[in-house]
Design a protein around this motif. Structure first.
Motif, PDB file in Angstrom:
ATOM      1  N   LEU A  37      38.045  46.113  30.448  1.00  0.00           N
ATOM      2  CA  LEU A  37      37.357  45.844  30.937  1.00  0.00           C
ATOM      3  C   LEU A  37      37.447  44.391  30.161  1.00  0.00           C
ATOM      4  N   TYR A  81      29.800  45.237  35.801  1.00  0.00           N
ATOM      5  CA  TYR A  81      30.450  45.552  35.318  1.00  0.00           C
ATOM      6  C   TYR A  81      28.603  46.455  34.242  1.00  0.00           C
ATOM      7  N   GLU A 130      31.074  47.946  38.168  1.00  0.00           N
ATOM      8  CA  GLU A 130      31.756  49.437  38.162  1.00  0.00           C
ATOM      9  C   GLU A 130      31.021  49.740  36.394  1.00  0.00           C
ATOM     10  N   THR A 145      50.101  40.804  39.801  1.00  0.00           N
ATOM     11  CA  THR A 145      48.674  40.894  39.107  1.00  0.00           C
ATOM     12  C   THR A 145      49.954  40.097  38.071  1.00  0.00           C
ATOM     13  N   SER A 147      40.861  43.974  30.192  1.00  0.00           N
ATOM     14  CA  SER A 147      42.299  43.921  30.729  1.00  0.00           C
ATOM     15  C   SER A 147      41.773  43.982  32.001  1.00  0.00           C
ATOM     16  N   ARG A 148      40.680  44.189  32.647  1.00  0.00           N
ATOM     17  CA  ARG A 148      40.812  43.974  34.076  1.00  0.00           C
ATOM     18  C   ARG A 148      40.521  42.588  34.368  1.00  0.00           C
TER      19      ARG A 148
END
Length: 319
Positions: A279, A220, A262, A80, A281-282
């Protein structure tokens, strides 16, 4: 884990042979010692036997050799990493129900505040656009990295009528995937915040979500509001009518699931902030394959140094 040169891994088959050779050598050494002296008398001649400790340097040496072989095979691992560039479209519901005060000061104002906080925390190279939708969807701000323009666009949003969710999803997805002047199309996501089901619009939400999926644009969705939400509707003659506007999750759930995004719920401004942080962070990170040969090479070098150091310290020799 994958390897660029996997055939080198066949060399690992040599390790059992080396272990076998070491064990055979140990047996030969014991037989040779027995030929020169009675094994029962050895404890009287030697102050302290090394015991199992003498095998540790050899074990470290073999592990180092295994690490070196794996390193030569050029391993790759999925890691990551921080994403520096992306496009995010904020699709914000500005229908009449977003004026409810169950999420203070209003649902719409809470959505604006959380969106600004989200924008301030993502990398500067993130391009953020705004699509507002009520009776119809319209571009309030094309994707830009200018945060001042974003604040001005959000401040200008006001409530209207209708909830054209499908049109908003389709417009945001197509807007985000437009190629830039340098030919680069950065990864795009849509953050849709609303409190209700479709009310008007030309495109069904399910159709729009499928199109977003085909364009590789996940949506999202964030459901905002509580069952106690109400708004005041002015009637002719100066009268006011109180309308209950509880949030409806079904449409947003379908959009998120179909598009590959999501679904989230936010019953207050703090929860809304938490959703945006998740969100951020994602969307701010990506998973990519990276060669990790250096790690195995460095580990092998450390193991070799440890094996040599222990051998010199315990036995006054280097294995």
């Amino acid at each position: 884990m994958s390897f660029s040169s996997p055939w080198w891994l066949l060399a690992l088959l040599l390790l059992p042979l080396l272990v076998g050779a070491y064990l055979w050598r140990e047996r030969q050494r014991q037989r040779s010692a027995a030929a020169w002296a009675n094994p029962a008398l050895v404890p009287n001649l030697v102050d302290r036997a090394p015991g199992r400790r003498r095998h540790i340097p050899v074990a470290l040496l073999l592990v180092a050799l295994a690490a070196m072989i794996i390193g030569v095979a050029r391993p790759h691992a999925t890691v990551t990493t921080r994403r520096e560039e992306a496009t995010v479209l904020l699709a914000i519901d500005v229908s009449r129900s977003m004026g409810a005060t169950d999420v203070p000061p209003t649902r719409l104002q809470a959505a604006k505040t959380a969106a600004i906080s989200f924008a301030d925390k993502v990398p500067d190279k993130f391009r953020i656009g705004v699509v507002a939708f009520s009776t119809r969807a319209q571009v309030a701000l094309p994707p830009t990295s200018d945060r001042d323009l974003l604040r001005d666009a959000l401040d200008a949003l006001h409530t209207g009528e209708g909830t054209a969710i499908g049109d908003a999803v389709a417009l945001a997805a197509s807007l985000g995937r437009r190629q830039r002047a340098d030919g680069v199309v950065p990864p795009t996501s849509v953050l849709l915040i609303s409190d209700g089901a479709r009310d008007g619009g030309r495109r069904p939400p399910l159709v729009a979500a499928r199109q977003a999926k085909q364009q590789h644009v996940p949506v999202y969705t964030i459901l905002l509001g509580t069952p106690n939400g109400v708004v005041q509707h002015k009637l002719p003659g100066g009268y006011n009518e109180t309308l209950r506007v509880p949030p409806s999750a079904q449409t947003l759930q379908v959009i998120a699931k179909t598009s590959g995004g999501e679904f989230f719920t936010a019953s207050n401004d703090r929860r809304l902030g938490d959703v945006y942080d998740a969100l951020r962070s994602r969307l701010g990170h990506k998973r990519q394959s990276r060669e990790i040969t250096d790690g195995f090479a460095g580990g092998a070098a450390l193991l070799l140094l440890a094996a040599g150091g222990l051998s010199a310290l315990w036995f006054r020799r280097v294995s």
